[in-house]
Motif scaffolding. Structure first.
Motif, short mmCIF file in Angstrom:
data_model
loop_
_atom_site.label_atom_id
_atom_site.label_comp_id
_atom_site.label_asym_id
_atom_site.label_seq_id
_atom_site.Cartn_x
_atom_site.Cartn_y
_atom_site.Cartn_z
N UNK A 98 33.77 48.18 28.89
CA UNK A 98 33.96 47.64 30.24
C UNK A 98 35.28 48.18 30.78
N UNK A 99 35.20 48.85 31.92
CA UNK A 99 36.41 49.39 32.55
C UNK A 99 36.98 48.34 33.52
N UNK A 100 38.23 48.05 33.33
CA UNK A 100 38.93 47.09 34.19
C UNK A 100 39.51 47.89 35.37
N UNK A 101 38.87 47.72 36.51
CA UNK A 101 39.27 48.47 37.70
C UNK A 101 39.93 47.54 38.69
N UNK A 102 40.87 48.11 39.49
CA UNK A 102 41.62 47.33 40.47
C UNK A 102 42.09 48.25 41.58
N UNK A 103 42.58 47.64 42.62
CA UNK A 103 43.13 48.38 43.76
C UNK A 103 44.50 47.81 44.09
N UNK A 104 45.29 48.59 44.76
CA UNK A 104 46.66 48.22 45.09
C UNK A 104 46.66 47.29 46.30
N UNK A 105 47.37 46.17 46.18
CA UNK A 105 47.49 45.23 47.29
C UNK A 105 48.94 45.11 47.76
N UNK A 116 51.54 45.82 42.80
CA UNK A 116 50.61 44.77 42.38
C UNK A 116 49.18 45.27 42.54
N UNK A 117 48.34 44.95 41.51
CA UNK A 117 46.93 45.34 41.51
C UNK A 117 46.06 44.09 41.45
N UNK A 118 44.94 44.16 42.15
CA UNK A 118 43.96 43.07 42.14
C UNK A 118 42.62 43.63 41.66
N UNK A 119 41.90 42.85 40.84
CA UNK A 119 40.64 43.31 40.27
C UNK A 119 39.59 43.49 41.35
N UNK A 120 38.74 44.47 41.14
CA UNK A 120 37.64 44.72 42.07
C UNK A 120 36.54 43.68 41.87
#
Length: 350
Positions: A98-105, A116-120
């Motif tokens: 399982x790939x833990x992906x996120x985007x920059x907030x 800071x990163x938040x999960x997709x």
């Protein structure tokens, strides 16, 4: 440590929006080099606004998804996993990556120097599904049953959904060096291990309730006034056998050794030697003389006590005789050798 305010897009269940970026008055050289590397079209980066515009457009792209880490999770509960002698086959059929992906907030290059990163939503959905279908089953099977176990398990799942949606990973702003052309990126310098530890910390165990403290009921101590045995606290006393009436010799106010001196005589006499005659009309004859030296017979001892009036004034007490004697007088002159006879006769008359 000052409080860091995150944008509204970092809140739980909030939709994705453009990241909040705060740059310093002087841009660090490493950031300028990173932006020049990822831009296909050469753009001027001579001022802070130019850096701000380029960084915002890059991180706001739909493809700007960062892979924070990858976690190996089982595909099914432990009771349904395939068993094989070859561990490689077990890993292929029983586990998934399982790939833990996120985007920059949020990017702060002024006060906190952090990103800071938040999960997709896709990552949150995958974690929630794993927690509900696999993790909850395993943790429920490993704990004993109690009345509110299902309620506690459901609450544990709801808490995980909230925690996964609120999860925000913060790290140093230098992590932007892992930025790529399409805005995606990966964490460098061991940042993936920190994310993995934080994600696995969201899976809380199912804790059974603590054991209830049972009050030991001890019986109240019995008091003397209770309904129980009233003499339970008193030591047992040996019961004295009642003395037979014919063995009791009345005591004398002047002498107390008469009974003790004749105690052995009464104990040695058997019942066959005792003859209890019928009451006679009078026994005054043996007691008519004050100083009688004749032997005593059984009727004198075992008949009912008689009172002899002439005897009382004529028989002096030993204390009275002792006052009339001087130190030179012997025991034989006043009949002290017959003192035992006097006391026995006097006790019998009483």
């Amino acid at each position: 440590m000052p409080i860091t305010l995150l944008p509204a897009s970092a809140a739980a269940f909030a939709p994705r929006a453009s990241p909040n970026i705060v740059l310093n008055t002087k841009v660090d050289p490493w950031l300028t080099a990173t932006l020049k590397r990822i831009n296909r079209i050469k753009r001027p980066l001579n001022s802070v606004p130019q850096h701000f515009r380029c960084l915002t457009e890059t991180l706001s792209a739909p493809t700007a998804i960062w892979t924070l880490c990858s976690i190996m999770l089982p595909k099914a509960p432990d009771s349904e996993l395939r068993k094989d002698e070859n561990p490689l086959i077990e890993a292929l059929f029983n586990y998934q990556l399982v790939h833990i992906e996120a985007y920059v907030v949020h990017v702060d290059m002024v006060s906190q120097n952090e990103v800071a990163f938040k999960l997709t939503p896709e990552t949150i959905e995958a974690l929630v599904e794993y927690h509900k279908d696999i993790y909850s089953v395993d943790t429920s099977a490993s704990t004993w049953n109690w009345s509110e176990k299902e309620v506690q398990l459901k609450k544990l799942q709801e808490d995980f959904v909230q925690a996964a949606n609120k999860f925000v990973f913060r790290t140093n702003a230098i992590a932007l060096e892992g930025l790529e052309e399409d805005g995606a990126g990966e964490l460098l310098s061991g940042g993936s291990e920190e994310v993995k530890s934080a994600i696995m910390g969201l899976f809380l165990p199912l804790l059974p309730p603590p054991p209830r403290v049972v009050d030991v009921v001890r019986p109240a101590p019995l008091l003397p006034s209770s309904t129980g045995s009233e003499n339970w606290w008193q030591p047992s006393l040996s019961q004295v056998a009642p003395a037979e009436s014919w063995r009791v010799v009345p005591s004398s106010p002047s002498t107390t050794s008469s009974v003790d001196s004749n105690a052995n005589m009464w104990a040695n006499m058997s019942l066959s030697e005792l003859q209890l005659p019928s009451p006679a009309p009078s026994y005054s004859l043996p007691y008519s003389q004050p100083y009688c030296t004749s032997s005593y017979s059984a009727p004198m001892y075992y008949s009912s006590p008689m009172t002899c009036a002439p005897l009382m004034p004529s028989l002096p007490l030993p204390s009275m005789l002792a006052q009339q004697c001087s130190t030179s007088v012997g025991f034989g002159g006043f009949g002290w050798d017959r003192y035992q006879e006097y006391t026995t006769q006097f006790a019998t008359t009483m």
